[in-house]
Design a protein around this motif. Structure first.
Motif, PDB file in Angstrom:
ATOM      1  N   LEU A 165       4.745  -6.761  13.339  1.00 22.64           N
ATOM      2  CA  LEU A 165       3.535  -8.053  14.043  1.00 22.64           C
ATOM      3  C   LEU A 165       3.667  -9.201  14.747  1.00 22.64           C
ATOM      4  N   ARG A 166       5.064  -9.395  13.363  1.00 20.19           N
ATOM      5  CA  ARG A 166       6.234 -10.315  14.354  1.00 20.19           C
ATOM      6  C   ARG A 166       6.950 -10.203  15.113  1.00 20.19           C
ATOM      7  N   HIS A 167       7.422  -9.162  15.570  1.00 17.33           N
ATOM      8  CA  HIS A 167       8.070  -9.266  17.080  1.00 17.33           C
ATOM      9  C   HIS A 167       7.111  -8.705  17.829  1.00 17.33           C
ATOM     10  N   MET A 168       5.947  -8.837  18.117  1.00 17.39           N
ATOM     11  CA  MET A 168       5.281  -9.262  19.192  1.00 17.39           C
ATOM     12  C   MET A 168       4.558 -10.195  19.772  1.00 17.39           C
TER      13      MET A 168
ATOM     14  N   ALA B  42       2.702   1.317   5.582  1.00 14.42           N
ATOM     15  CA  ALA B  42       2.712   0.576   5.146  1.00 14.42           C
ATOM     16  C   ALA B  42       2.145  -0.778   5.541  1.00 14.42           C
ATOM     17  N   ASP B  43       1.515  -1.864   4.572  1.00 12.50           N
ATOM     18  CA  ASP B  43       1.208  -2.810   5.457  1.00 12.50           C
ATOM     19  C   ASP B  43       2.519  -3.831   6.142  1.00 12.50           C
ATOM     20  N   ALA B  44       4.090  -4.058   4.973  1.00 20.54           N
ATOM     21  CA  ALA B  44       5.047  -4.356   5.011  1.00 20.54           C
ATOM     22  C   ALA B  44       5.272  -4.481   6.640  1.00 20.54           C
TER      23      ALA B  44
ATOM     24  N   GLN C 219      -6.303  -8.668   4.833  1.00 20.46           N
ATOM     25  CA  GLN C 219      -5.261  -9.125   4.400  1.00 20.46           C
ATOM     26  C   GLN C 219      -4.390  -9.333   5.148  1.00 20.46           C
ATOM     27  N   LEU C 220      -3.783  -8.699   6.444  1.00 22.82           N
ATOM     28  CA  LEU C 220      -3.058  -9.309   6.640  1.00 22.82           C
ATOM     29  C   LEU C 220      -2.676 -10.088   7.494  1.00 22.82           C
ATOM     30  N   ILE C 221      -3.745 -10.799   8.004  1.00 26.72           N
ATOM     31  CA  ILE C 221      -4.088 -12.060   8.791  1.00 26.72           C
ATOM     32  C   ILE C 221      -4.315 -12.914   6.833  1.00 26.72           C
ATOM     33  N   LYS C 222      -4.031 -12.783   6.276  1.00 26.30           N
ATOM     34  CA  LYS C 222      -3.895 -13.487   4.892  1.00 26.30           C
ATOM     35  C   LYS C 222      -2.639 -13.822   4.814  1.00 26.30           C
ATOM     36  N   ALA C 223      -1.045 -12.492   4.951  1.00 26.46           N
ATOM     37  CA  ALA C 223      -0.033 -12.520   4.893  1.00 26.46           C
ATOM     38  C   ALA C 223       0.725 -13.438   6.205  1.00 26.46           C
TER      39      ALA C 223
END
Lengths: 455, 455
Positions: free
Chosen positions: B89-92, B81-83, B111-115
């Motif tokens: 990603l935030r832990h890399m 899932a995207d979440a 979409q992920l970059i937007k988030a």
């Protein structure tokens, strides 16, 4: 830095040629030793000597010498006096000195070692005795290790006192009373920890290590896999005896990749040859497999001379049947060889590897078989040279497909078998696979022709 | 550590298959993330998912994910899932996150970059926009830089306060007020210097640096040449924008060597294909050059069908003439291609390279020409199939020598020309050189035969 480099490469050879030594000396002073070493490639030996003399100190001369390509360094050192070489060796780290000794003729190296023994440089002597393609051949013995009860403050002080003697000290290795490796602390962690903390409490105890006899390719794989800056080397009792640093690992990875490529192409792994005559001497034996294979192919085709005389166009399609087979064989062999080298494939996965290569070649064989069969059919549709254009097309199409499937099997199988019995799989992919593919390709081609064309 | 690894690889898949999750969790806890990542290769996706869930924290999951082979990671992430991906990603580090985003379908990545933009993770977004094969594609923006007037004491304190946020900090980069790179201090020098000294007085000012748009192969060559642990990346105004670390350089060197080998063997550079069908789809186009070359060869030989009908044994020697030529062509092309890749050969040295290849092939051609000519002469000494065994031997011997000289010239020339016009020289060495050698080899073979045998 970058501009310095390009001006160095363009200007220095000119200055040396015109004997403008003062100008050359100024350029050399600020240049990086790796750039000066690179220049050796394009200079004749007399100018290499001039350049070397421009280097201000033996330290600097040693720094440059260790960066020069081995083949060039060998030629350069030949006329240098023993005393001068000894001075250079004493200004190198022990692993670099051992590498330089490796370049010299055996007798000369032993004489120099005798001289080093007199002055007590035993580390170099020990390193020289190890196989140069193992962890021991890569390691330096000038590493930094401290007991586990040392405090961070004392460790930092120890580093400040001795730091300059060691090639690199980004990791601090921790040993127990017996000298066994028990942990590692990065310089970063050391700096970040409270000064009263002892090493045992901050050290990482799961230390990735290698043994002295491990092959250098495996050492490189470990360093790459675990993203290390250095890897400790232990003997069979887990005693810490040396350290391999990442800069040497990079050299190994590049060198091994070059060697693999050259072996796959059927060239000796020594391409530092300076004269065409020695290059020819190095390459000629590698063509022998291909020569023997070719003679074998000629004998086999010769056995079918009566068939060729009846259907001359068969001769025209020999190169494409063998060529497509050969290409597929090299594809398979390269994928398997490189997979084994990078650890993507394991020698135990024979069935998986072979079945993949088989299915892939069946699909490609179908595609190119139909294609080539159609081309041959159309070309010889109403030719007087063949009885039936359709059957001739079928013969050629079936033969190319068969050659491709045979080639993929050989190309997948041979490197796997080589690796299992500890022969370098890269040796399999060159002339060896091609020759095997030629022999089996010819046999299947003419067998199919004899049956389908009834000759 | 080593024993942990082999037990992990043998035991974990069994535990996962039998759903012994508690035992598996214990093994996973102490294992190195690189080893866990390696296991992904041999597990089906459902068990990969189980294994991934056993990892205790998102940090640890992220650490493993960045080490997994790209092709496998792509398949693994598809159903996630995207979440969950955003958390990972935030832990890399930013460069790893950008690499993971590269794996996803374009729409999903955007979409992920937007988030990410909403939460202010702009570094990742910037890195994602760069070409992934340049210095910028390799660099992290999470580096440590301080003004030149900082004292060593303050620098150490700053490191102690922020050290954990940075991927690696063995080099401390020094910048001026405008953010321009003016020097570098190694952590080692920092620790060894008096605490009141300011960075400007201890820094090295000749900093080897690369620009954001430099090709990753050139970056790797710089790091290898100067034995660096990290290299700073600057923009066109010399502003420091990132750092490339040596572990990423090792990956580049291995990857580029693999790509070169596969290209030389005529295989697509993507061998992460998991299904034989997609592998076949990747390899079939690479055989097209060889197919077209083979058809061309068949047409050319077809034009000499009358000659073959008169002297059938000519057909038997077609494979060895083309085979020896092909091998020599691959030898020359490989030596030149690898020389260009490692910097041993320069695109400007065309005459030197070609004359070496020419002389080497003349010597080898002489050796194998005499050898093959003798074989053919002896074999057909009193055969009724040829008028004169001696002339037949001369034809075959001269042809193989001619094919070898032609092949060396083509094999040396084509990669040099490709490199000059910025086409990857590795592409030249495979089917391209072989096909050219086939065509010219056949023409010279039958031309010599027509003249010498008077057919």
């Amino acid at each position: 830095m970058l501009s310095t480099r390009s001006s160095l490469i363009q200007t220095l050879p000119k200055l040396l040629r015109r004997n403008h030594l003062e100008g050359a000396r100024k350029l050399v002073e600020t240049a990086h030793e790796a750039d000066i070493a690179l220049l050796f490639r394009q200079l004749p030996i007399t100018q290499q000597q001039k350049l070397f003399e421009l280097l201000a100190t033996p330290e600097r001369q040693a720094e440059v010498l260790v960066e020069v390509d081995p083949g060039i360094a060998r030629d350069f050192l030949e006329p240098v006096a023993d005393a001068a070489i000894l001075t250079l060796l004493r200004h190198m780290s022990d692993d670099d000195a051992a590498d330089i000794l490796e370049l010299l003729p055996e007798e000369r190296a032993e004489q120099l070692i005798k001289a080093l023994r007199k002055t007590g440089d035993n580390d170099v002597i020990e390193l020289f005795d190890y196989d140069s393609e193992t962890a021991a051949g890569l390691m330096t013995t000038e590493f930094f290790a401290l007991p586990e009860t040392t405090s961070c403050e004392d460790a930092l002080k120890a580093l400040q006192g001795h730091g300059d003697e060691f090639e690199i000290s980004y990791y601090l290795f921790v040993i127990n009373e017996a000298g066994h490796l028990v942990g590692v602390v990065s310089l970063r962690e050391l700096v970040l920890s409270p000064s009263t903390e002892i090493l045992r409490s901050i050290m990482e105890t799961e230390v990735v290590r290698v043994t002295v006899d491990m092959d250098q390719e495996d050492v490189a794989r470990m360093v790459a896999r675990y993203n290390l800056l250095a890897i400790p080397v232990v003997d069979s009792t887990n005693k810490l005896v040396g350290v391999v640093t990442v800069d040497d690992i990079i050299d190994v990875i590049r060198l091994e990749a070059t060697e693999d490529m050259l072996k796959m192409a059927g060239v000796s792994d020594n391409i530092d040859q300076r004269s065409p005559l020695s290059a020819a001497r190095a390459r000629i034996p590698w063509l022998l497999a291909s020569f023997v294979g070719g003679v074998l192919a000629a004998v086999l085709i010769g056995a079918y001379e009566a068939s060729i005389a009846k259907v001359v166009p068969l001769a025209a399609f020999i190169p494409i049947v063998l060529g497509m087979g050969g290409n597929v064989g090299i594809q398979s062999a390269t994928i398997v060889t490189r997979g084994l080298a990078t650890g993507r494939i394991d020698t135990q996965q024979l069935t998986r590897v072979l079945s993949t290569e088989l299915i892939v070649s069946l699909i490609s064989g179908l595609v190119y078989g139909v294609l080539l069969g159609s081309v041959a059919w159309i070309a010889y549709y109403d030719s007087v040279l063949v009885k039936s254009g359709l059957l001739f097309g079928a013969t050629v199409g079936l033969s190319v497909a068969a050659a491709m499937v045979i080639a993929a099997t050989i190309g997948g199988l041979v490197p796997m078998l080589f690796a299992r019995v500890n022969i370098d799989p890269a040796l399999a992919s060159g002339p060896f696979v091609t020759t095997a593919v030629d022999v089996f390709g010819i046999l299947s081609y003419f067998s199919i022709a004899v049956v389908l064309l009834n000759i």
